[in-house]
Design a protein around this motif. Structure first.
Motif, PDB file in Angstrom:
ATOM      1  N   TYR A   1       0.838  -1.198   0.000  1.00 12.27           N
ATOM      2  CA  TYR A   1       0.000   0.000   0.000  1.00 12.27           C
ATOM      3  C   TYR A   1       0.875   1.251   0.000  1.00 12.27           C
ATOM      4  CZ  TYR A   1      -3.742   3.248   1.013  1.00 12.27           C
ATOM      5  OH  TYR A   1      -4.624   4.289   0.933  1.00 12.27           O
TER       6      TYR A   1
ATOM      7  N   GLU B   1       0.647   4.580  -2.469  1.00 10.46           N
ATOM      8  CA  GLU B   1       0.618   5.989  -2.050  1.00 10.46           C
ATOM      9  C   GLU B   1       1.761   6.776  -2.681  1.00 10.46           C
ATOM     10  OE1 GLU B   1       0.176   6.799   2.093  1.00 10.46           O
ATOM     11  OE2 GLU B   1      -1.917   6.163   2.052  1.00 10.46           O
TER      12      GLU B   1
ATOM     13  N   VAL C   1      -4.559   6.646  -3.466  1.00  7.68           N
ATOM     14  CA  VAL C   1      -5.020   6.241  -2.137  1.00  7.68           C
ATOM     15  C   VAL C   1      -6.310   5.438  -2.306  1.00  7.68           C
ATOM     16  CG1 VAL C   1      -3.901   8.109  -0.860  1.00  7.68           C
ATOM     17  CG2 VAL C   1      -6.200   8.460  -1.764  1.00  7.68           C
ATOM     18  N   SER C   2      -6.680   4.742  -1.235  1.00  4.36           N
ATOM     19  CA  SER C   2      -7.825   3.841  -1.301  1.00  4.36           C
ATOM     20  C   SER C   2      -8.803   4.139  -0.169  1.00  4.36           C
ATOM     21  CB  SER C   2      -7.335   2.384  -1.221  1.00  4.36           C
ATOM     22  OG  SER C   2      -8.414   1.494  -1.316  1.00  4.36           O
TER      23      SER C   2
ATOM     24  N   LYS D   1      -4.607  10.849  -5.410  1.00  4.00           N
ATOM     25  CA  LYS D   1      -4.465  11.560  -4.146  1.00  4.00           C
ATOM     26  C   LYS D   1      -4.672  13.066  -4.295  1.00  4.00           C
ATOM     27  CE  LYS D   1      -1.435  11.647  -0.131  1.00  4.00           C
ATOM     28  NZ  LYS D   1      -0.166  11.165   0.421  1.00  4.00           N
TER      29      LYS D   1
END
Length: 143
Positions: A45, A49, A54-55, A114
């Protein structure tokens, strides 16, 4: 289907005046479980980023079944419930150290840039990651 496990020592600061874990702390534990699952699958992850993606959580469902208390251990189990090119549904169970089911939950996550928060296709942007998720999902389709 891989089910990740993350063990948490419940701290006093995570409890409320009734001596039970404050409900918002479970959401933090879900994030820990999700991160552990991603790592267990050999993915990063942090790299996502660094790519400017982003999630965020689009939906959160939590069912509280049994209170947890300071001094206990929480076992967070996490798996991929469903995936499609735009969304991932993660499933969760949190058990106490006796193996009793205390929480069931799910989160629906999407990928966004993002800087703009505009959605992007999981399948197009991270095809290898997407294929791993498809292989590991519990169900065929997102409901």
């Amino acid at each position: 289907m891989h089910v990740s496990e993350h063990i948490i020592d419940i701290r006093y600061a995570e409890t409320d005046q009734m001596g039970v874990v404050y409900h918002a702390n479970y959401v933090i534990w879900l994030e820990l479980g999700r991160t552990k699952l991603i790592e267990d699958l050999g993915l990063s992850y942090i790299q996502m980023e660094q790519d400017g993606i982003v999630s965020p959580v689009l939906d959160l469902q939590v069912t509280y079944r049994k209170a947890m208390r300071y001094g206990e251990k929480a076992i967070v189990k996490t798996w991929i419930e469903a995936v499609n090119p735009l969304r991932v549904v993660y499933g969760y169970e949190i058990l106490n150290e006796k193996g009793e089911l205390c929480i069931t939950a799910s989160t629906t996550n999407i990928l966004v840039k993002k800087d703009t928060f505009r959605p992007v296709s999981f399948k197009k942007l991270y095809p290898d990651w997407y294929e791993i998720y498809v292989r590991e999902q519990k169900n065929e389709n997102i409901n």
